[in-house]
Design an enzyme around this catalytic site. Structure first.
Site, PDB file in Angstrom:
ATOM      1  N   GLU B 209     135.809  -2.251  37.044  1.00 18.05           N
ATOM      2  CA  GLU B 209     136.002  -2.661  38.434  1.00 18.05           C
ATOM      3  C   GLU B 209     135.912  -1.430  39.318  1.00 18.05           C
ATOM      4  OE1 GLU B 209     139.813  -4.553  37.846  1.00 18.05           O
ATOM      5  OE2 GLU B 209     140.906  -2.826  38.610  1.00 18.05           O
ATOM      6  N   HIS B 247     145.038  -4.177  42.027  1.00 16.18           N
ATOM      7  CA  HIS B 247     145.343  -3.131  41.062  1.00 16.18           C
ATOM      8  C   HIS B 247     145.541  -1.803  41.775  1.00 16.18           C
ATOM      9  CE1 HIS B 247     143.230  -5.350  37.514  1.00 16.18           C
ATOM     10  NE2 HIS B 247     144.506  -5.655  37.587  1.00 16.18           N
TER      11      HIS B 247
END
Lengths: 420, 291
Positions: B209, B247
């Site tokens: 990511e 995150h």
């Protein structure tokens, strides 16, 4: 790519972490504070700052100018960077001019390259003594993601974007990696201070300043402490002319004092609203499809897929793993509160989060508010059958999606239908 | 074979008596994982879910032969829990906890140096070798044993991928969630090394990511050290810069953090890129046909 190759090459070498320009990454930050608040913390930690006071009215700014001296700098207090170029910093020669400059800034919105066209509101200005600057330098601390250590970076080139310095003259950036077990050591201060071309008594002075900055960084769980520029005045003193402190969200629970400094006006209203409702992982996007997803990676992937299917997400929303229905209900409140919402996609793959709890939350949300937009729901994972039973028994109307792609496709269609 | 956990894993659960700890320990036991001990300070001497609970990890290891730890300790106490496990000589720690302060993790990493403990996570879904052992919160039912290794920064996206693989009849050797934090205990490269050395793993799926440079480092490793094919997807192509996407590590700060840069680096290293998250299984299938 060249830079990346260099990183890996150097990482394998003995010197360990000699870095490259791309590695100026703040780890774990989010909460920001204003310059005047950061300078108050600097002063508390013995880091020299120019004399200054904050004003929230033009008259107040004039009064402070009288107190500090004729020539002062009026600085708009906003979280966004790039204030100087955007007209947010004005040098004035007397209290009358100070008042006028403050009246132009207070109540206005400042547009910088970091804010977007709508800008950010200015409700306070910092009135600061004008310093006679001989040299502009750079100093910062952040946690390096590769070495897992705090790194102090210093440069004799200050007052400009450090990433640019790193690209054009990387040899002018000096780093000291700090072992958390022993803390910042005087030899590290000397290395950086000599790197910044200090000499004589300034070496000790700079080392003390760095030691204090590291103490502040650790004490308050900063994610970034940056002084840009750190200046040497014409009479040879060191001063932090600007001050930027960002904090680690994860550590805020142990810093009530820092939490209180937050200025909600500076942030995206929908993001503030989300936080007030206990949704911490919400980011406003520019589309019209509300998304509720569990897991950050999946939530990003959902947004990517919506775009792939020809739509655009209105938000990123990871409900996380807390198993209560309240966060689900509040996510729906966010969709209702956002006037752009044309359709909603719920995509849950239960792991730590349980599908039955999510389903119960969705039913509660339908009971509590009018959802005037189509809702596409895709559920999978832990306690799926129970979750599906809860939705079916409730009799609520929604569009069922079989998988992730089906969900994205259907919600894009639904949003287009709703726009007609 | 498989990596990190298998049927010789004797799992200890830190925070076994908490609500999440209880729920997921039960699931691990049902899956067939040998959960041999729990640790909750103050509750030593009792039993929870039929598992003996100890006050300290040292005692739990001495009495039960635990060789891996799964952590559900709240964030304010999690770093201390990791340190205790490292000190006790625990070979593998899998930390599920999300929200550990970065400077706490700095101390953990410092303490890990020179020790033989391997840390997975924090802020991760755990590790599982289908049919052998589940040490985490991964959804057991969707996994089947097989020869594809999965390594991911995301939890739920991993479930999506695994269910795609399973529905195409592609089993997994081991699935490893390395977690979404900025300072993960193990990186893509650490796990790729293990998969490369594992006889049962024929190909690897990597789910990256935005944020950081871990995918670029993985690309470097793959191009020089991996003979097994790798399939990748990178989440966050539509993420705006400067915003933390859930995150702690998922924030674009500089060009290297962008999904497009990571995809570029990985495809240059010969990695097969899945264009959308729903085509990861399909892409893997194509790669396996070529092997």
């Amino acid at each position: 790519m060249v830079a990346v190759l260099k990183t890996v090459f150097v990482r394998l070498g003995e010197r360990g972490f000699e870095s490259h320009p791309l590695r100026f990454k703040e780890q774990g930050g989010k909460l920001k504070i204003h310059e005047y608040q950061a300078k108050a913390l600097f002063a508390q930690y013995g880091i020299p700052v120019p004399r200054s006071k904050v004003a929230s009215t033009p008259a107040g700014a004039g009064d402070i100018a009288v107190e500090i001296g004729d020539k002062v700098v009026i600085k708009a207090q906003v979280y966004a960077g790039g204030r100087g170029k955007a007209g947010g910093i004005k040098i004035v020669n007397n209290p009358k001019e100070a008042e006028r400059a403050a009246s132009q800034l207070i109540g206005a919105r400042l547009v910088t390259h970091q804010t977007g066209a709508e800008g950010v509101p200015v409700s306070k200005v910092l009135v600061e003594e004008a310093s006679n600057v001989a040299r502009e330098l750079y100093l910062s601390i952040l946690v390096d993601g590769t070495s897992h250590l705090p790194v102090m970076m210093a440069s004799e080139v200050g007052g400009m974007d450090i990433e640019e310095v790193a690209q054009s003259t990387p040899e002018k950036i000096f780093r000291s990696y700090i072992d958390p077990a022993i803390g910042f050591q005087p030899f590290q201060g000397r290395k950086l201070a000599y790197g910044m071309n200090f000499d004589g008594a300034q070496i000790g002075e700079a080392t003390r300043l760095m030691t204090n900055l590291y103490k502040l960084f650790v004490d308050k769980d900063c994610s970034l402490a940056e002084i840009n520029p750190l200046v040497v005045t014409a009479d040879g003193r060191l001063l932090a002319l600007d001050a930027k402190l960002n904090f680690d969200d994860n550590a805020l629970y142990r810093h009530k004092d820092i939490q209180e400094l937050q200025d909600k006006e500076q942030e995206e209203p929908l993001e503030i609203q989300a936080r007030d409702w206990g949704i911490y992982n919400y980011v406003k996007m520019d589309g019209n499809i509300g998304c509720m997803v569990n897991g950050a990676g999946l939530a990003m992937a959902v947004n990517d897929l919506i775009q792939h299917c020809g739509g655009r997400a209105a938000n990123f929303l990871d409900i996380g793993t807390l198993n209560n229905t309240e966060r689900v209900v509040n996510s729906f409140r966010m969709f209702v509160a956002d006037p752009r919402t044309k359709a909603v996609l719920v995509n849950i793959f239960g792991g730590m989060a349980r599908v039955d709890v999510i389903a119960r939350g969705i039913v509660e949300a339908y009971q509590q508010m009018d959802t005037l937009f189509p809702v596409v729901i895709r559920l999978a994972g832990t306690n799926l059958e129970e979750g599906q039973r809860i939705l079916a028994d409730s009799g609520i109307s929604f569009i069922r999606a079989n998988d992730f792609y089906d969900g994205a496709r259907k919600v894009v269609e639904a949003a287009k239908g709703a726009m007609k | 074979m498989s990596i990190l956990v298998d049927d010789s894993t004797r799992l200890l659960v830190q925070g076994i008596t908490g609500s999440e700890g209880s729920f997921h320990t039960q699931r691990c036991i049902e899956y067939g994982t040998k959960v041999v001990a729990g640790v909750t300070p103050g509750k030593g001497g009792s039993k929870h879910l039929g598992v003996p609970v100890f006050n300290t990890i040292e005692k739990a290891m001495a009495e039960t032969g635990a060789n891996a730890s799964l952590m559900f300790v709240p964030p304010a106490f999690a770093a201390d829990g990791i340190l205790e496990a490292i000190d006790a000589g625990m070979p593998l720690i899998v930390c599920i906890t999300e929200g550990i302060p970065v400077l706490d993790m700095v101390k953990v990493h410092r303490y890990l140096k020179g020790k033989s403990t391997r840390l997975i996570g924090p802020n991760c879904p755990g590790v599982m070798s289908p049919g052998k052992c589940k040490a985490g919160i991964l959804v057991g039912e969707i996994h089947v044993p097989g020869n594809v290794g999965v390594v991911s920064r995301s939890g739920t996206l991993t479930y999506e991928v695994v269910s795609q693989l399973t529905s195409l009849g592609i089993g997994q050797s081991t699935c490893v969630g390395i977690g979404g934090d900025a300072l993960p205990g193990s990186t893509f490269v650490d796990i790729l090394k293990l998969f490369q050395a594992d006889e049962d793993t024929k190909a690897v799926v990597l789910i990256g990511e935005i944020g950081g440079t871990m995918e670029q480092e993985a690309a470097e490793f793959i191009s020089h050290n991996m003979t097994k094919p790798v399939v990748a997807f990178v989440a966050g192509s539509t993420a705006p810069p400067g915003k933390r996407m859930g995150h702690a590590g998922a924030i674009i700060t500089g060009s290297a953090g962008k999904a497009s840069e990571k995809i570029k680096a990985l495809s240059r290293a010969g990695v097969a890129i899945a264009p959308t998250p729903t085509e990861i299984g399909f892409t893997t299938n194509k790669v396996l046909e070529r092997v």
